[in-house]
Design an enzyme around this catalytic site. Structure first.
Site, PDB file in Angstrom:
ATOM      1  N   SER A  85       0.858  -1.171   0.000  1.00  0.00           N
ATOM      2  CA  SER A  85       0.000   0.000   0.000  1.00  0.00           C
ATOM      3  C   SER A  85       0.909   1.241   0.000  1.00  0.00           C
ATOM      4  O   SER A  85       2.123   1.102  -0.125  1.00  0.00           O
ATOM      5  CB  SER A  85      -0.855  -0.061   1.261  1.00  0.00           C
ATOM      6  OG  SER A  85      -1.828   0.913   1.196  1.00  0.00           O
ATOM      7  N   LYS A 119      -3.220   9.511  -8.515  1.00  0.00           N
ATOM      8  CA  LYS A 119      -3.610   8.331  -7.742  1.00  0.00           C
ATOM      9  C   LYS A 119      -5.034   7.997  -8.139  1.00  0.00           C
ATOM     10  O   LYS A 119      -5.981   8.695  -7.763  1.00  0.00           O
ATOM     11  CB  LYS A 119      -3.509   8.585  -6.237  1.00  0.00           C
ATOM     12  CG  LYS A 119      -3.792   7.334  -5.429  1.00  0.00           C
ATOM     13  CD  LYS A 119      -3.500   7.536  -3.963  1.00  0.00           C
ATOM     14  CE  LYS A 119      -3.611   6.250  -3.164  1.00  0.00           C
ATOM     15  NZ  LYS A 119      -4.892   5.570  -3.266  1.00  0.00           N
ATOM     16  N   GLU A 177      -4.132  -0.140 -12.095  1.00  0.00           N
ATOM     17  CA  GLU A 177      -5.423   0.143 -11.478  1.00  0.00           C
ATOM     18  C   GLU A 177      -6.544  -0.101 -12.477  1.00  0.00           C
ATOM     19  O   GLU A 177      -6.479   0.380 -13.611  1.00  0.00           O
ATOM     20  CB  GLU A 177      -5.408   1.630 -11.075  1.00  0.00           C
ATOM     21  CG  GLU A 177      -6.301   1.994  -9.951  1.00  0.00           C
ATOM     22  CD  GLU A 177      -5.756   1.570  -8.583  1.00  0.00           C
ATOM     23  OE1 GLU A 177      -4.640   0.998  -8.498  1.00  0.00           O
ATOM     24  OE2 GLU A 177      -6.481   1.799  -7.607  1.00  0.00           O
ATOM     25  N   LYS A 293       6.914   8.978  -6.713  1.00  0.00           N
ATOM     26  CA  LYS A 293       7.770   7.784  -6.660  1.00  0.00           C
ATOM     27  C   LYS A 293       9.191   8.196  -7.013  1.00  0.00           C
ATOM     28  O   LYS A 293       9.369   8.980  -7.958  1.00  0.00           O
ATOM     29  CB  LYS A 293       7.300   6.756  -7.696  1.00  0.00           C
ATOM     30  CG  LYS A 293       5.876   6.311  -7.500  1.00  0.00           C
ATOM     31  CD  LYS A 293       5.389   5.450  -8.655  1.00  0.00           C
ATOM     32  CE  LYS A 293       3.963   5.003  -8.367  1.00  0.00           C
ATOM     33  NZ  LYS A 293       3.389   4.222  -9.450  1.00  0.00           N
ATOM     34  N   LYS A 317      -2.759  13.122  -0.723  1.00  0.00           N
ATOM     35  CA  LYS A 317      -4.206  13.057  -0.959  1.00  0.00           C
ATOM     36  C   LYS A 317      -4.816  14.431  -1.279  1.00  0.00           C
ATOM     37  O   LYS A 317      -4.382  15.448  -0.746  1.00  0.00           O
ATOM     38  CB  LYS A 317      -4.922  12.485   0.292  1.00  0.00           C
ATOM     39  CG  LYS A 317      -4.525  11.083   0.673  1.00  0.00           C
ATOM     40  CD  LYS A 317      -4.923  10.053  -0.324  1.00  0.00           C
ATOM     41  CE  LYS A 317      -6.128   9.262  -0.107  1.00  0.00           C
ATOM     42  NZ  LYS A 317      -6.552   8.491   0.920  1.00  0.00           N
ATOM     43  N   CYS A 414     -48.093  22.167  -5.974  1.00  0.00           N
ATOM     44  CA  CYS A 414     -49.437  22.588  -6.402  1.00  0.00           C
ATOM     45  C   CYS A 414     -50.546  21.763  -5.762  1.00  0.00           C
ATOM     46  O   CYS A 414     -51.721  22.062  -5.937  1.00  0.00           O
ATOM     47  CB  CYS A 414     -49.545  22.547  -7.927  1.00  0.00           C
ATOM     48  SG  CYS A 414     -49.626  20.866  -8.585  1.00  0.00           S
ATOM     49  N   CYS A 429     -45.758  14.736 -10.896  1.00  0.00           N
ATOM     50  CA  CYS A 429     -46.940  15.578 -10.711  1.00  0.00           C
ATOM     51  C   CYS A 429     -47.603  15.705 -12.071  1.00  0.00           C
ATOM     52  O   CYS A 429     -46.945  15.997 -13.071  1.00  0.00           O
ATOM     53  CB  CYS A 429     -46.511  16.955 -10.184  1.00  0.00           C
ATOM     54  SG  CYS A 429     -47.743  18.236 -10.460  1.00  0.00           S
ATOM     55  N   CYS A 435     -48.800  23.685 -12.775  1.00  0.00           N
ATOM     56  CA  CYS A 435     -48.041  23.596 -11.515  1.00  0.00           C
ATOM     57  C   CYS A 435     -46.937  24.654 -11.547  1.00  0.00           C
ATOM     58  O   CYS A 435     -46.110  24.669 -12.450  1.00  0.00           O
ATOM     59  CB  CYS A 435     -47.435  22.200 -11.365  1.00  0.00           C
ATOM     60  SG  CYS A 435     -46.236  22.066 -10.029  1.00  0.00           S
TER      61      CYS A 435
HETATM   62  S1  IVH Z   1       1.979   2.604  -6.791  1.00  0.00           S
HETATM   63  C1  IVH Z   1       4.151  -0.025  -3.792  1.00  0.00           C
HETATM   64  N1  IVH Z   1       0.707   4.327  -8.304  1.00  0.00           N
HETATM   65  O1  IVH Z   1      -3.161   3.049  -4.514  1.00  0.00           O
HETATM   66  C2  IVH Z   1       3.431   1.035  -4.476  1.00  0.00           C
HETATM   67  N2  IVH Z   1      -0.532   3.049  -6.755  1.00  0.00           N
HETATM   68  O2  IVH Z   1      -2.648   2.833  -1.464  1.00  0.00           O
HETATM   69  C3  IVH Z   1       2.261   0.504  -5.158  1.00  0.00           C
HETATM   70  N3  IVH Z   1      -2.929   3.464  -6.823  1.00  0.00           N
HETATM   71  O3  IVH Z   1      -3.004  -0.351  -4.053  1.00  0.00           O
HETATM   72  C4  IVH Z   1       1.339   1.481  -5.632  1.00  0.00           C
HETATM   73  N4  IVH Z   1      -2.909   4.973  -8.415  1.00  0.00           N
HETATM   74  O4  IVH Z   1      -3.780   0.331  -6.334  1.00  0.00           O
HETATM   75  C5  IVH Z   1       0.605   3.418  -7.332  1.00  0.00           C
HETATM   76  N5  IVH Z   1      -0.310   5.852  -9.722  1.00  0.00           N
HETATM   77  C6  IVH Z   1      -0.393   4.942  -8.770  1.00  0.00           C
HETATM   78  C7  IVH Z   1      -1.629   4.585  -8.194  1.00  0.00           C
HETATM   79  C8  IVH Z   1      -1.652   3.631  -7.178  1.00  0.00           C
HETATM   80  C9  IVH Z   1      -3.660   4.278  -7.581  1.00  0.00           C
HETATM   81  C10 IVH Z   1      -3.447   2.567  -5.775  1.00  0.00           C
HETATM   82  C11 IVH Z   1      -2.824   1.198  -5.838  1.00  0.00           C
HETATM   83  C12 IVH Z   1      -2.458   0.838  -4.444  1.00  0.00           C
HETATM   84  C13 IVH Z   1      -3.030   1.951  -3.640  1.00  0.00           C
HETATM   85  C14 IVH Z   1      -2.039   2.300  -2.549  1.00  0.00           C
END
Ligand code: IVH
Length: 684
Positions: A85, A119, A177, A293, A317, A414, A429, A435
């Site tokens: 995650s 994301k 995704e 990243k 976020k 009405c 209606c 109306c």
């Molecule tokens: S990289 C180890 N890139 O967000 C890193 N994840 O909370 C792996 N997600 O389960 C994730 N857009 O499904 C990455 N551009 C993106 C993303 C992305 C959505 C989702 C992904 C992951 C979750 C992480």
């Protein structure tokens, strides 16, 4: 343990139990009870407590785990490398902290190169390719074990079953995704509502629910898409940077979101964040933040990962689209065609940066399905310019004796009779233009930009005109000139605005039959149908005398539309209104103007193909409006294709068009073409 520790320990236990429960509802059951924002808050509080009391950290805590254990419906897949995650960043300081940790980890003094991406709010997917062939697809599950969904995934548009191109790895695990584009989500929910079924709560839920269908033919019918954003196992020549990896993916035929950018340091990350946030409402898919990243893959190796998330990436976020609030009451709105819509009055709550106090419940059937009651805590969602809606009820927070909401037995405006037409969900209606609510909505529609286009007649002014008795129906709009002094005395309406308004009303007399028919707001008659009717009959007189059968002879007019038009024309109140409109001097509406191919029908006889996802129009709308310009809209590219309109993630049609030398335009260019109603000069 002292008293404070005791309290903290209890809170920590409670938070762990809550986070586990809600993660399971979200990941495994696809039925979240909390907004993402509320979940993120619980998670962040738990993290904080664990940082303050490191002695209580343990590997079993949900802060150390990914997702939820998969259910037993599908075969299990053990991931070769864990699917992790991401840590969340909320504020700019968090990004500074993330960058500092990276620089410390790399002992780097200079700026770090990052790859920033949207994301996507969808479902994580692993695609395993052997010798370029799609061999297995799996969900993330708990990060170690996921669900095997190969057959389902093979039905998703744009996921290649066979990679093409040079230097394919012998084994490649693509991660990305699966998502449902917003237009597809809106269409799907609209159809679900019409069938009286419970719609999907949000696009993520829609993607997850559609993907995890045992019967892959059900998945095939859902508008799902995929973007690749990373990799797991990789046997073969390995790229040096994430950017190179994405470029290779694309070259091998995998869909990659073209919003990725290589950026430098914190400044670069934050600038990207702001740029994407500004675009957020225009993107054709749901994005809940951005991901940073480290671009260099060797540096990633050096940084490594923790139990739940890598050190080399994090999610920053956006303000949440969904929030929780309390239902104070339910009002009933009456629309232009008499449809009664329940609207929840809410305790004010900020959603995605906008304070909302009302949210639609769509119709009474949906209200019953969602079982919304007064006093309930509900999830509300606001996405882009879509009206805020109530998504679901937090059942566990219902106060005892919360009253249900009765279905109205008469029109709340009405007092007239209401009816649910056979086969339809909506309650209506029946009073039509007698109306007041329907009258007001009819005027709003009549003057709107795509109808008679009367500038300066906004919602508030229409209200005022009705309240002051200056206008009762559409025809009265054209008798305002003698009331000039009364108009000018209206709240905040000066001489100049009155002049402008009266001029705009005068100009509206020039509109032709097509626009007028649309402006009348006949049920089932959209812009394109109105134009077809106008072209076919050429005058109001001819249309008025047409039988149902003759009406059905018009292009794209079936029994339902023909019946509605016929009913409208026969209705006594409508006939009186038309008669009054006919008394107005200097109007052009009663005839269809002779059209020349170059002005109103620039695409006459030309074949146009739509592909990919559009963000500002639904497919049906785009099709109707292109047809309004004379185009024939086809589903596949051929040598006869004049133009390809490529939305986001356009798939193979774009390539087919390119190889045939067919012109390709994007959504922006389409919108400009629809507005200008003529082809750009550079195309000649
Ligand atoms: S990289 C180890 N890139 O967000 C890193 N994840 O909370 C792996 N997600 O389960 C994730 N857009 O499904 C990455 N551009 C993106 C993303 C992305 C959505 C989702 C992904 C992951 C979750 C992480």
């Amino acid at each position: 343990m002292n008293g404070e520790e005791q309290e903290a320990w209890q809170r920590l236990q409670w938070l762990r139990q809550q986070v586990r429960y809600h993660a399971d509802r979200y990941h495994r059951l696809d039925d979240p009870e909390l907004s993402d924002a509320a979940y993120d808050r619980l998670f962040a509080e738990l993290l904080q407590l664990e940082q303050r009391y490191p002695q209580w950290q343990n590997a079993d805590s949900p802060t150390q785990r990914v997702g939820a254990k998969p259910g037993s419906r599908f075969a299990e897949v053990r991931h070769g490398l864990p699917m992790l995650s991401l840590d969340n960043l909320f504020a700019a300081e968090d990004v500074v902290g993330f960058d500092r940790r990276i620089r410390e980890g790399l002992a780097s003094v200079g700026l770090v190169s990052y790859l920033a991406e949207p994301k996507l709010d969808g479902v994580a997917l692993s695609l395993l390719y052997r010798q370029g062939q799609l061999w297995r697809a799996a969900t993330r599950g708990d990060g170690s074990v996921g669900e095997e969904i190969t057959e389902q995934v093979k039905t998703i548009q744009g996921i290649p079953h066979q990679l093409t191109g040079a230097a394919l790895p012998t084994l490649l695990e693509v991660r990305g995704e699966v998502y449902m584009p917003l237009a597809g989500f809106a269409d799907w929910n609209e159809q679900a509502r019409e069938r009286g079924e419970k719609p999907f709560a949000n696009p993520r839920n829609a993607a997850s629910g559609s993907l995890r269908q045992l019967d892959a033919t059900i998945t095939a019918g859902r508008p799902l898409h995929f973007f690749a954003h990373g990799c797991g196992q990789w046997q073969g020549e390995y790229p040096e940077t994430h950017a190179q990896m994405l470029q290779r993916f694309q070259a091998w035929g995998l869909p990659v979101c073209d919003w990725w950018r290589a950026v430098e340091g914190v400044e670069g990350c934050l600038a990207y964040y702001q740029a994407l946030e500004q675009e957020r409402d225009r993107l054709p898919f749901e994005v809940d933040g951005v991901v940073y990243k480290v671009n260099c893959l060797a540096d990633r190796e050096r940084l490594g990962s923790l139990a739940r998330s890598p050190r080399w990436a994090a999610a920053h976020k956006f303000a949440p689209r969904e929030e929780q609030t309390v239902v104070l009451g339910v009002d009933v709105q009456v629309g232009r065609t008499g449809v009664l819509t329940p609207v929840a009055r809410l305790q004010a709550v900020a959603v995605g940066g906008v304070t909302i106090t009302n949210a639609t419940l769509h119709n009474f059937q949906e209200l019953a399905l969602k079982d919304v009651r007064i006093g309930d805590t509900v999830l509300v969602r606001r996405a882009g310019d879509v009206i805020p809606e109530v998504v679901s009820v937090v059942q566990s927070a219902r106060p005892p004796g919360a009253p249900t909401i009765p279905v109205p037995t008469s029109c709340p405006v009405c007092g007239g009779a209401v009816q649910q037409q056979e086969g339809k969900v909506a309650l209506r209606c029946l009073a039509g233009l007698s109306c007041p609510a329907q009258r007001k909505e009819a005027i709003k529609h009549f003057v709107s930009r795509r109808a008679m286009d009367i500038d300066g007649l906004g919602d508030r002014l229409i209200d005022l005109l009705l309240r002051e008795g200056l206008v009762e129906d559409l025809a009265d709009l054209f008798h305002l000139q003698p009331q000039r002094h009364r108009l000018a005395a209206l709240e905040r309406l000066g001489d100049k605005s009155v002049d402008n308004l009266l001029r705009a009303i005068e100009t509206a007399k020039q509109r032709h039959l097509g626009q007028f028919l649309f402006a009348l707001g006949i049920r089932e008659v959209g812009e394109a149908t109105a134009l077809n009717l106008a072209r076919h009959f050429a005058s109001w007189q001819a249309l008025q005398q047409a039988s149902r059968e003759e009406l059905q002879g018009v292009a794209e007019v079936g029994t339902v539309v023909a019946e509605q038009v016929w009913q409208f024309v026969q209705n006594g109140a409508n006939q009186r209104l038309i008669h009054r409109l006919q008394q107005i001097e200097g109007t052009h509406w009663w005839q269809m103007v002779a059209e020349t191919a170059s002005d109103s029908q620039p695409l006459a006889g030309k074949t146009v193909v739509l592909t990919g996802t559009l963000s500002q129009l639904t497919r049906q709308e785009a099709k109707a409006r292109l047809e309004g310009l004379g185009a024939r809209v086809s589903g596949s590219v051929s040598d006869r294709t004049f133009l390809l309109i490529a939305g986001a993630a356009p798939g193979s049609k774009r390539q087919q068009a390119a190889t045939r030398g067919i012109r390709v335009i994007d959504e922006e260019q389409l919108l400009s073409l629809l507005q200008q109603k003529r082809l750009p000069e550079s195309w000649q």
